[in-house]
Motif scaffolding. Structure first.
Motif, PDB file in Angstrom:
ATOM      1  N   ASP A   9       1.632   9.674   6.901  1.00 30.88           N
ATOM      2  CA  ASP A   9       0.537   8.722   7.131  1.00 30.88           C
ATOM      3  C   ASP A   9       1.003   7.418   7.769  1.00 30.88           C
ATOM      4  OD1 ASP A   9      -1.139  10.555   5.913  1.00 30.88           O
ATOM      5  OD2 ASP A   9      -0.971   9.612   3.935  1.00 30.88           O
ATOM      6  N   LYS A  32      -1.112   4.401  10.057  1.00 28.87           N
ATOM      7  CA  LYS A  32      -1.313   3.094   9.433  1.00 28.87           C
ATOM      8  C   LYS A  32      -0.695   1.984  10.285  1.00 28.87           C
ATOM      9  CE  LYS A  32      -2.645   0.536   5.975  1.00 28.87           C
ATOM     10  NZ  LYS A  32      -4.043   0.325   5.678  1.00 28.87           N
ATOM     11  N   LEU A  57       2.005   4.858   0.740  1.00 25.66           N
ATOM     12  CA  LEU A  57       1.767   5.807   1.832  1.00 25.66           C
ATOM     13  C   LEU A  57       2.750   6.964   1.737  1.00 25.66           C
ATOM     14  CD1 LEU A  57       1.637   3.318   4.836  1.00 25.66           C
ATOM     15  CD2 LEU A  57      -0.311   4.443   3.820  1.00 25.66           C
ATOM     16  N   GLU A  96      -2.948   1.371  13.216  1.00 32.36           N
ATOM     17  CA  GLU A  96      -4.124   0.633  12.745  1.00 32.36           C
ATOM     18  C   GLU A  96      -3.783  -0.842  12.528  1.00 32.36           C
ATOM     19  OE1 GLU A  96      -6.166   0.483   8.430  1.00 32.36           O
ATOM     20  OE2 GLU A  96      -6.144   2.464   9.379  1.00 32.36           O
ATOM     21  N   THR A  97      -2.620  -1.110  11.989  1.00 36.78           N
ATOM     22  CA  THR A  97      -2.180  -2.485  11.728  1.00 36.78           C
ATOM     23  C   THR A  97      -1.903  -3.228  13.029  1.00 36.78           C
ATOM     24  OG1 THR A  97      -1.164  -1.744   9.669  1.00 36.78           O
ATOM     25  CG2 THR A  97      -0.470  -3.860  10.502  1.00 36.78           C
ATOM     26  N   THR A 144       0.842  -1.191   0.000  1.00 36.65           N
ATOM     27  CA  THR A 144       0.000   0.000   0.000  1.00 36.65           C
ATOM     28  C   THR A 144       0.882   1.247   0.000  1.00 36.65           C
ATOM     29  OG1 THR A 144      -1.630  -1.202   1.323  1.00 36.65           O
ATOM     30  CG2 THR A 144      -1.869   1.187   1.198  1.00 36.65           C
TER      31      THR A 144
END
Length: 131
Positions: free
Chosen positions: A76, A80, A72, A83-84, A70
């Motif tokens: 950011d 991320k 990024l 979140e992961t 992804t």
């Protein structure tokens, strides 16, 4: 008639001694500040990673950054990674994060990434060497 005076040659030895003493004094009394530092640890024999722990793969390019494919930005990345990480306890073993350099990545770009990763807890970053 006047008698010609002979000029004495100046000895440079004492001047050089004084200069070296001043140099030594200023070197010993100066404080060398660290403008910025990034902690690096040499790779060694680490603990085995359990089969359930999947490492994250981060590709750093000259212009882009990819986390598990992804795209990024550096700004950011902390969100991320949080979140992961999910709801894993803070005292749990850090997850491995493998950083691979792609293309012509300069040292400043790598340092910027390591500074961002230092602010994120719960990950153990490993930078792969250039091949």
């Amino acid at each position: 008639m006047r008698k010609m005076r002979r000029r004495r040659k100046l000895s440079m030895t004492s001047l050089i001694d004084v200069i070296f003493l001043l140099l030594l004094f200023f070197m010993l009394t100066s404080t060398f500040t660290r403008f910025a530092e990034v902690e690096l640890a040499a790779a060694g024999s680490g603990a085995a990673v359990s089969g359930e722990t999947k490492p994250l793969f981060l590709q750093l390019g000259a212009e882009d950054l990819r986390l598990n494919g992804t795209v990024l930005t550096l700004e950011d990345l902390p969100a991320k990674l949080d979140e992961t990480r999910g709801d894993i306890a803070e005292d749990a073993e850090p997850k491995p994060l493998i950083v691979a350099l792609r293309g012509e990545v300069n040292s400043q770009r790598l340092t910027d990434l390591l500074v961002v990763l230092r602010g994120v807890s719960g990950y153990r970053a490993m930078v792969l060497g250039a091949s």
